[in-house]
Write a protein that holds these residues in place. Structure first.
Motif, PDB file in Angstrom:
ATOM      1  N   LYS A   9       0.794  -1.405  -0.050  1.00 20.31           N
ATOM      2  CA  LYS A   9       0.189  -0.047  -0.064  1.00 20.31           C
ATOM      3  C   LYS A   9       0.741   1.280   0.055  1.00 20.31           C
ATOM      4  O   LYS A   9       0.479   2.226  -0.584  1.00 20.31           O
ATOM      5  N   ALA A  10       1.900   1.197   0.718  1.00 22.58           N
ATOM      6  CA  ALA A  10       2.754   2.357   0.709  1.00 22.58           C
ATOM      7  C   ALA A  10       3.518   2.505  -0.361  1.00 22.58           C
ATOM      8  O   ALA A  10       3.673   3.729  -0.958  1.00 22.58           O
ATOM      9  N   LYS A  11       3.887   1.624  -1.037  1.00 25.58           N
ATOM     10  CA  LYS A  11       4.604   1.542  -2.432  1.00 25.58           C
ATOM     11  C   LYS A  11       3.580   2.201  -3.516  1.00 25.58           C
ATOM     12  O   LYS A  11       4.179   3.021  -4.437  1.00 25.58           O
ATOM     13  N   LYS A  12       2.430   1.648  -3.305  1.00 21.23           N
ATOM     14  CA  LYS A  12       1.393   2.166  -4.520  1.00 21.23           C
ATOM     15  C   LYS A  12       1.239   3.891  -4.245  1.00 21.23           C
ATOM     16  O   LYS A  12       1.253   4.446  -5.066  1.00 21.23           O
ATOM     17  N   ILE A  13       0.974   4.204  -2.967  1.00 19.86           N
ATOM     18  CA  ILE A  13       0.927   5.648  -2.644  1.00 19.86           C
ATOM     19  C   ILE A  13       2.149   6.321  -3.281  1.00 19.86           C
ATOM     20  O   ILE A  13       1.970   7.503  -3.804  1.00 19.86           O
ATOM     21  N   PHE A  14       3.409   5.851  -2.669  1.00 17.61           N
ATOM     22  CA  PHE A  14       4.546   6.642  -3.098  1.00 17.61           C
ATOM     23  C   PHE A  14       4.751   6.584  -4.845  1.00 17.61           C
ATOM     24  O   PHE A  14       5.019   7.500  -5.300  1.00 17.61           O
ATOM     25  N   GLU A  15       4.351   5.357  -5.441  1.00 16.04           N
ATOM     26  CA  GLU A  15       4.424   5.810  -6.734  1.00 16.04           C
ATOM     27  C   GLU A  15       3.554   6.654  -7.252  1.00 16.04           C
ATOM     28  O   GLU A  15       3.988   7.247  -8.355  1.00 16.04           O
ATOM     29  N   SER A  31      12.947   0.537  -2.157  1.00 20.40           N
ATOM     30  CA  SER A  31      13.792  -0.125  -1.250  1.00 20.40           C
ATOM     31  C   SER A  31      13.987   0.458   0.139  1.00 20.40           C
ATOM     32  O   SER A  31      13.987  -0.185   1.091  1.00 20.40           O
ATOM     33  N   VAL A  32      13.964   1.650   0.026  1.00 17.85           N
ATOM     34  CA  VAL A  32      13.971   2.544   1.416  1.00 17.85           C
ATOM     35  C   VAL A  32      12.507   2.491   1.999  1.00 17.85           C
ATOM     36  O   VAL A  32      12.446   2.214   3.399  1.00 17.85           O
ATOM     37  N   ILE A  33      11.425   2.444   1.234  1.00 16.14           N
ATOM     38  CA  ILE A  33      10.091   1.967   2.027  1.00 16.14           C
ATOM     39  C   ILE A  33      10.148   0.491   2.623  1.00 16.14           C
ATOM     40  O   ILE A  33       9.707   0.396   3.828  1.00 16.14           O
ATOM     41  N   ASP A  34      10.783  -0.301   1.840  1.00 20.20           N
ATOM     42  CA  ASP A  34      10.789  -1.739   2.457  1.00 20.20           C
ATOM     43  C   ASP A  34      11.472  -1.818   3.673  1.00 20.20           C
ATOM     44  O   ASP A  34      10.973  -2.147   4.526  1.00 20.20           O
ATOM     45  N   GLU A  35      12.392  -1.084   3.876  1.00 19.02           N
ATOM     46  CA  GLU A  35      13.301  -0.943   5.039  1.00 19.02           C
ATOM     47  C   GLU A  35      12.855  -0.201   6.247  1.00 19.02           C
ATOM     48  O   GLU A  35      12.554  -0.435   7.502  1.00 19.02           O
ATOM     49  N   LEU A  36      12.087   1.010   5.853  1.00 14.68           N
ATOM     50  CA  LEU A  36      11.595   1.668   6.760  1.00 14.68           C
ATOM     51  C   LEU A  36      10.120   0.995   7.094  1.00 14.68           C
ATOM     52  O   LEU A  36       9.908   1.021   8.624  1.00 14.68           O
ATOM     53  N   LYS A  53      22.124  -0.299   7.797  1.00 16.37           N
ATOM     54  CA  LYS A  53      21.161  -1.366   7.627  1.00 16.37           C
ATOM     55  C   LYS A  53      20.959  -1.820   6.238  1.00 16.37           C
ATOM     56  O   LYS A  53      21.126  -3.198   6.062  1.00 16.37           O
ATOM     57  N   MET A  54      20.934  -1.012   5.540  1.00 16.15           N
ATOM     58  CA  MET A  54      20.647  -1.310   3.987  1.00 16.15           C
ATOM     59  C   MET A  54      21.930  -1.894   3.396  1.00 16.15           C
ATOM     60  O   MET A  54      22.113  -2.772   2.635  1.00 16.15           O
ATOM     61  N   ARG A  55      23.085  -1.146   3.905  1.00 13.49           N
ATOM     62  CA  ARG A  55      24.238  -1.736   3.176  1.00 13.49           C
ATOM     63  C   ARG A  55      24.796  -3.105   3.959  1.00 13.49           C
ATOM     64  O   ARG A  55      25.093  -4.245   3.057  1.00 13.49           O
ATOM     65  N   ASN A  56      24.314  -3.419   4.954  1.00 10.30           N
ATOM     66  CA  ASN A  56      24.485  -4.648   5.363  1.00 10.30           C
ATOM     67  C   ASN A  56      23.964  -5.830   4.782  1.00 10.30           C
ATOM     68  O   ASN A  56      24.111  -6.985   5.015  1.00 10.30           O
ATOM     69  N   LYS A  57      22.604  -5.304   4.349  1.00 13.50           N
ATOM     70  CA  LYS A  57      21.752  -6.356   3.598  1.00 13.50           C
ATOM     71  C   LYS A  57      22.149  -6.217   2.335  1.00 13.50           C
ATOM     72  O   LYS A  57      21.352  -7.120   1.229  1.00 13.50           O
ATOM     73  N   GLY A  58      23.146  -5.832   1.654  1.00 12.26           N
ATOM     74  CA  GLY A  58      23.640  -5.917   0.268  1.00 12.26           C
ATOM     75  C   GLY A  58      23.003  -4.955  -0.707  1.00 12.26           C
ATOM     76  O   GLY A  58      23.343  -5.035  -1.771  1.00 12.26           O
ATOM     77  N   TYR A  59      22.307  -3.959  -0.105  1.00 10.56           N
ATOM     78  CA  TYR A  59      21.943  -2.924  -1.077  1.00 10.56           C
ATOM     79  C   TYR A  59      23.057  -2.047  -1.410  1.00 10.56           C
ATOM     80  O   TYR A  59      23.751  -1.699  -0.578  1.00 10.56           O
ATOM     81  N   ILE A  66      19.203   7.975   0.156  1.00 11.31           N
ATOM     82  CA  ILE A  66      18.284   7.921   1.219  1.00 11.31           C
ATOM     83  C   ILE A  66      17.697   8.851   1.962  1.00 11.31           C
ATOM     84  O   ILE A  66      16.645   9.222   2.149  1.00 11.31           O
ATOM     85  N   TYR A  67      18.461  10.153   2.076  1.00  9.66           N
ATOM     86  CA  TYR A  67      18.105  11.599   2.503  1.00  9.66           C
ATOM     87  C   TYR A  67      16.900  11.994   1.433  1.00  9.66           C
ATOM     88  O   TYR A  67      15.914  12.395   1.991  1.00  9.66           O
ATOM     89  N   ASN A  68      17.310  12.076   0.277  1.00  9.10           N
ATOM     90  CA  ASN A  68      16.277  12.552  -0.744  1.00  9.10           C
ATOM     91  C   ASN A  68      15.038  11.756  -0.781  1.00  9.10           C
ATOM     92  O   ASN A  68      13.926  12.119  -0.799  1.00  9.10           O
ATOM     93  N   THR A  69      14.993  10.412  -0.544  1.00 11.87           N
ATOM     94  CA  THR A  69      13.901   9.565  -0.470  1.00 11.87           C
ATOM     95  C   THR A  69      13.280   9.800   0.555  1.00 11.87           C
ATOM     96  O   THR A  69      11.875   9.853   0.684  1.00 11.87           O
ATOM     97  N   LEU A  70      13.830   9.929   1.658  1.00 11.51           N
ATOM     98  CA  LEU A  70      13.198  10.261   3.081  1.00 11.51           C
ATOM     99  C   LEU A  70      12.298  11.590   2.927  1.00 11.51           C
ATOM    100  O   LEU A  70      11.148  11.678   3.604  1.00 11.51           O
ATOM    101  N   ASP A  71      12.771  12.461   2.529  1.00 12.75           N
ATOM    102  CA  ASP A  71      12.296  13.840   2.193  1.00 12.75           C
ATOM    103  C   ASP A  71      11.043  13.765   1.493  1.00 12.75           C
ATOM    104  O   ASP A  71      10.068  14.145   1.727  1.00 12.75           O
ATOM    105  N   LEU A  72      11.330  12.861   0.131  1.00 14.50           N
ATOM    106  CA  LEU A  72       9.817  12.593  -0.514  1.00 14.50           C
ATOM    107  C   LEU A  72       8.837  11.788   0.190  1.00 14.50           C
ATOM    108  O   LEU A  72       7.593  11.963   0.156  1.00 14.50           O
ATOM    109  N   LEU A  73       9.317  10.713   1.022  1.00 12.19           N
ATOM    110  CA  LEU A  73       8.348  10.014   1.946  1.00 12.19           C
ATOM    111  C   LEU A  73       7.618  11.052   2.943  1.00 12.19           C
ATOM    112  O   LEU A  73       6.472  10.870   3.042  1.00 12.19           O
ATOM    113  N   VAL A  74       8.251  11.932   3.469  1.00 14.01           N
ATOM    114  CA  VAL A  74       7.862  12.882   4.517  1.00 14.01           C
ATOM    115  C   VAL A  74       6.696  13.635   3.603  1.00 14.01           C
ATOM    116  O   VAL A  74       5.648  13.879   4.048  1.00 14.01           O
ATOM    117  N   GLU A  75       7.068  14.279   2.433  1.00 15.26           N
ATOM    118  CA  GLU A  75       6.183  14.916   1.790  1.00 15.26           C
ATOM    119  C   GLU A  75       4.994  14.358   1.251  1.00 15.26           C
ATOM    120  O   GLU A  75       3.929  14.946   1.202  1.00 15.26           O
TER     121      GLU A  75
END
Length: 159
Positions: A9-15, A31-36, A53-59, A66-75
C-alpha cells in the motif's frame, strides 16, 4: 515479520506521488520503503542507521538517495520526521501513524512514545482561547533515565 499488505500500500501511494510530482520511480527509492516499513511501528531511525542497515543487507544505495527519498516520503505523508534536541533527524513510518508525543531520556537516548488525552484537552482549550483551529502539535519531554540496568545506558557507557 513485516506486513506486506502495508508495504505494498505504501509503495502504491508513493508511486502515485512520484508520478504526480514528475519524479523518477527507482528501485532504490522503493527499497527505502521496504526497510522503513519493516521496522517496528514505534521505532525511529536516522539516515546513517538506515544506510548501514541497508548496506549490511547488500543494497547499493547512497546516503544522498536515502536523504532524498526520506524527504519525498515525508512530503507524501508516508514518513514522519522528528528533530529531538540537537540530535540528527529521526524518521518513522506514517501510513498507520496515530498521533503521539515523545519522552527522550537525556542519559540513554531512549525514545518512548505516549498519548495522553489531557494533552488534547489543552490543545482544544488553547485553540478556543486563541480562536484558532489547532491542526497539529509536537510535544517532547526530556528526562534523566532512572531505569535500573537500562540496556541503552549500558550500551552508551561501553564507548
Amino acid at each position: 515479520m513485516a506486513d506486506t499488505v502495508l508495504i505494498d500500500k505504501a509503495k502504491k501511494i508513493f508511486e502515485n506521488f512520484l508520478i504526480k510530482q514528475g519524479n523518477r520511480k527507482t528501485p532504490e527509492r522503493f527499497s527505502v520503503i521496504d526497510e522503513l516499513y519493516i521496522l517496528p511501528e514505534d521505532e525511529h531511525i536516522d539516515v546513517e542507521g538506515l544506510f548501514l542497515k541497508m548496506r549490511n543487507k547488500g543494497y547499493t544505495i547512497s546516503r544522498a538517495t536515502i536523504y532524498n527519498t526520506l524527504d519525498l516520503l515525508v512530503e507524501s505523508g508516508l514518513a514522519v520526521k522528528h528533530q529531538f534536541k540537537d540530535k540528527v533527524a529521526l524518521y518513522e513510518q506514517a501510513l498507520t501513524y496515530k498521533h503521539h508525543d515523545h519522552h527522550v531520556c537525556n542519559q540513554c537516548q531512549k525514545i518512548r512514545e505516549f498519548s495522553d488525552p489531557k494533552i488534547n484537552e489543552i490543545k482544544d482549550s488553547t485553540g478556543r482561547d486563541f480562536k484558532s483551529q489547532i491542526t497539529s502539535h509536537s510535544l517532547v519531554l526530556y528526562g534523566d533515565c532512572k531505569i535500573e540496568n537500562c540496556e541503552n545506558l549500558s550500551a552508551l557507557q561501553a564507548f
